[in-house]
Design an enzyme around this catalytic site. Structure first.
Site, PDB file in Angstrom:
ATOM      1  N   LYS A 129       0.814  -1.222   0.000  1.00  0.00           N
ATOM      2  CA  LYS A 129       0.000   0.000   0.000  1.00  0.00           C
ATOM      3  C   LYS A 129       0.843   1.266   0.000  1.00  0.00           C
ATOM      4  CE  LYS A 129      -4.404  -1.694   1.335  1.00  0.00           C
ATOM      5  NZ  LYS A 129      -5.632  -1.559   2.062  1.00  0.00           N
ATOM      6  N   LYS A 138      -5.280  -9.585  -6.172  1.00  0.00           N
ATOM      7  CA  LYS A 138      -6.471  -9.656  -5.317  1.00  0.00           C
ATOM      8  C   LYS A 138      -7.568  -8.710  -5.821  1.00  0.00           C
ATOM      9  CE  LYS A 138      -6.787  -7.419  -1.283  1.00  0.00           C
ATOM     10  NZ  LYS A 138      -7.227  -7.057   0.071  1.00  0.00           N
ATOM     11  N   LYS A 156     -11.066  -3.049  -3.512  1.00  0.00           N
ATOM     12  CA  LYS A 156     -11.890  -1.841  -3.671  1.00  0.00           C
ATOM     13  C   LYS A 156     -11.136  -0.742  -4.399  1.00  0.00           C
ATOM     14  CE  LYS A 156     -13.696  -2.100   1.004  1.00  0.00           C
ATOM     15  NZ  LYS A 156     -12.530  -2.149   1.902  1.00  0.00           N
TER      16      LYS A 156
HETATM   17  N1  AQP Z   1     -10.228 -10.326  -2.678  1.00  0.00           N
HETATM   18  C1  AQP Z   1     -10.600 -10.773  -1.500  1.00  0.00           C
HETATM   19  N2  AQP Z   1     -10.889 -12.083  -1.324  1.00  0.00           N
HETATM   20  C2  AQP Z   1     -11.291 -12.557  -0.111  1.00  0.00           C
HETATM   21  N3  AQP Z   1     -11.435 -11.765   0.985  1.00  0.00           N
HETATM   22  C3  AQP Z   1     -11.164 -10.450   0.833  1.00  0.00           C
HETATM   23  N4  AQP Z   1     -11.207  -9.423   1.695  1.00  0.00           N
HETATM   24  C4  AQP Z   1     -10.835  -8.279   1.062  1.00  0.00           C
HETATM   25  N5  AQP Z   1     -10.548  -8.546  -0.216  1.00  0.00           N
HETATM   26  C5  AQP Z   1     -10.735  -9.879  -0.386  1.00  0.00           C
HETATM   27  C6  AQP Z   1     -11.601  -9.550   3.089  1.00  0.00           C
HETATM   28  O1  AQP Z   1     -12.644  -8.626   3.332  1.00  0.00           O
HETATM   29  C7  AQP Z   1     -12.521  -8.160   4.677  1.00  0.00           C
HETATM   30  C8  AQP Z   1     -12.570  -6.674   4.701  1.00  0.00           C
HETATM   31  O2  AQP Z   1     -11.461  -6.138   4.016  1.00  0.00           O
HETATM   32  P1  AQP Z   1     -11.134  -4.606   4.148  1.00  0.00           P
HETATM   33  O3  AQP Z   1     -12.029  -3.814   3.305  1.00  0.00           O
HETATM   34  O4  AQP Z   1     -11.136  -4.206   5.567  1.00  0.00           O
HETATM   35  O5  AQP Z   1      -9.667  -4.442   3.668  1.00  0.00           O
HETATM   36  P2  AQP Z   1      -8.897  -4.958   2.440  1.00  0.00           P
HETATM   37  O6  AQP Z   1      -8.528  -6.379   2.628  1.00  0.00           O
HETATM   38  O7  AQP Z   1      -7.760  -4.004   2.295  1.00  0.00           O
HETATM   39  O8  AQP Z   1      -9.944  -4.836   1.250  1.00  0.00           O
HETATM   40  P3  AQP Z   1      -9.732  -4.251  -0.159  1.00  0.00           P
HETATM   41  O9  AQP Z   1     -10.918  -4.506  -0.983  1.00  0.00           O
HETATM   42  O10 AQP Z   1      -8.424  -4.682  -0.747  1.00  0.00           O
HETATM   43  O11 AQP Z   1      -9.728  -2.702   0.126  1.00  0.00           O
HETATM   44  P4  AQP Z   1      -8.693  -1.606  -0.206  1.00  0.00           P
HETATM   45  O12 AQP Z   1      -8.595  -1.587  -1.691  1.00  0.00           O
HETATM   46  O13 AQP Z   1      -9.333  -0.376   0.381  1.00  0.00           O
HETATM   47  O14 AQP Z   1      -7.421  -1.983   0.467  1.00  0.00           O
HETATM   48  C9  AQP Z   1     -11.228  -8.734   5.245  1.00  0.00           C
HETATM   49  O15 AQP Z   1     -11.555  -9.884   6.015  1.00  0.00           O
HETATM   50  C10 AQP Z   1     -10.467  -9.140   4.025  1.00  0.00           C
HETATM   51  O16 AQP Z   1      -9.600 -10.234   4.274  1.00  0.00           O
END
Ligand code: AQP
Length: 344
Positions: free
Chosen positions: A115, A207, A210
């Protein structure tokens, strides 16, 4: 080590529209866990501040993520649903853990490296410290089980390391105050199932996230039926037909991802999905996957839209949840202060 009553904690960042990865990796599992466990589900708004953010957007997305929890089936009466910043003890415990965790542990965190990107010096200290705050979120409630996606595995290991070190560093004080040989449990990650890491629809090695700039990389929980079908039709695949056995998915990340999504949505094993679709063309499988995804997400989308139009109701859920969370957090935090020697 002492036995702890089973308690589930998990959090989701309000950093944007939730997607299919968040649903399969986390929210769907939250709903399953509530049948058998006491659960706290937290909208981790303090975590969402670790990257540059807009205040009005943060307020809106905090409500939207709460709405998504409920729309997916999380029952706010049965569970504790709240936003992190409402319970000041999260930040308080994070400071105490800052004094327990070691710099070398944090330097190994791969999510920070991803990040922060190339210009690490310009990253916020909050982003670097993110995993310590996450440990505080979980351990503040002395939670024993944490349903998360695979991307959180390393942070969960750090949480266990912090809990273990706290228990060791203050062993005498913990015992003296009648807590036995450990104040904190070593929480277990519930990282399971065919979709614990849902990948981008445009690149099976990345992955689903968002913050991905390509809207075709993810399926949002608020996408309508046509958009979902179109995104699945356009999803990257290779030229081979689907294999009939799971071993045939090796080195085929896009195929593996789509089969995993189907299996998770249908509550089947990948092997069963391949028994049905193996040998066939991707186009046929994609049609079936689109149909299944639309069937599962359409009622969730309708409920999210309904709740987004009723922010007063969502705010009442968060206020009620914060009260319930605080009732657990306060005595635990008081005990931590006593253990480490802070006068209160
Ligand atoms: N691609 C994924 N597959 C399975 N689980 C996922 N999670 C996130 N992406 C995937 C799980 O969703 C929960 C919440 O995640 P988060 O929003 O708190 O943070 P993150 O993992 O950083 O999600 P993003 O979508 O990748 O957001 P950004 O882009 O903002 O960093 C967690 O349990 C995570 O494991």
């Amino acid at each position: 080590m002492a036995k702890f009553p089973e308690l589930v904690f998990s959090g989701v960042q309000p950093t944007g529209n939730l997607h299919l990865g968040n649903y399969l990796g986390a929210l769907k599992r939250f709903v399953e866990m509530q049948a058998t466990h006491s659960c706290l589900y937290c909208v981790v708004d303090l975590h969402a501040m670790t990257m540059p953010h807009d205040p009005e957007t943060l307020r809106r997305t905090t409500r939207e993520v709460t709405a998504a929890f409920v729309a997916c089936g999380v029952d706010p009466k049965k569970n504790v649903v709240f936003n992190q910043s409402r319970v000041g003890e999260h930040a308080e415990l994070a400071w105490i853990f800052d004094c327990v965790a070691r710099l070398g542990w944090l330097n190994r965190m791969t999510q920070f490296k991803e990040k922060a990107g190339k210009d690490r010096e310009a990253a916020s200290i909050g982003l670097y410290n993110y995993p310590v705050l996450m440990a505080a979120d979980i351990l503040l409630y002395r939670a024993t089980h944490v349903p998360v996606g695979e991307d959180q595995r390393q942070h969960l290991e750090l949480t266990r390391d912090i809990a273990q070190k706290f228990n060791n560093d203050f062993a005498a004080s913990i015992a003296e105050r009648g807590w036995g040989d450990a104040f904190f449990p070593l929480p277990e990650g519930l990282i399971q199932g065919p979709a614990m890491r849902v990948m981008s629809l445009r690149d099976g090695t990345k992955k689903m996230s968002k913050s991905d700039p390509s809207e075709y990389s993810l399926i949002a929980l608020t996408d309508d039926a046509d958009t979902i079908a179109q995104k699945i039709r356009k999803a990257k695949t290779d030229a081979e037909p689907l294999p009939s056995e799971v071993e045939g998915l090796t080195s085929r990340p896009e195929a593996e991802n789509l089969v995993g999504i189907y299996a998770a949505l249908a509550d089947e094993a990948k092997a069963d999905v391949l028994r049905r679709f193996g040998g066939g063309q991707f186009s046929q499988f994609k049609n079936a996957l689109a149909e299944l995804t639309v069937a599962k997400l359409t009622p969730i989308r309708a409920e999210i839209l309904r709740l987004n139009a009723d922010p007063g109701f969502v705010d009442s859920i968060l206020a009620d949840g914060a009260r319930k969370a605080q009732a657990i957090a306060k005595p635990n935090m008081d005990a931590v202060k006593d253990i480490v020697g802070l006068i209160r």
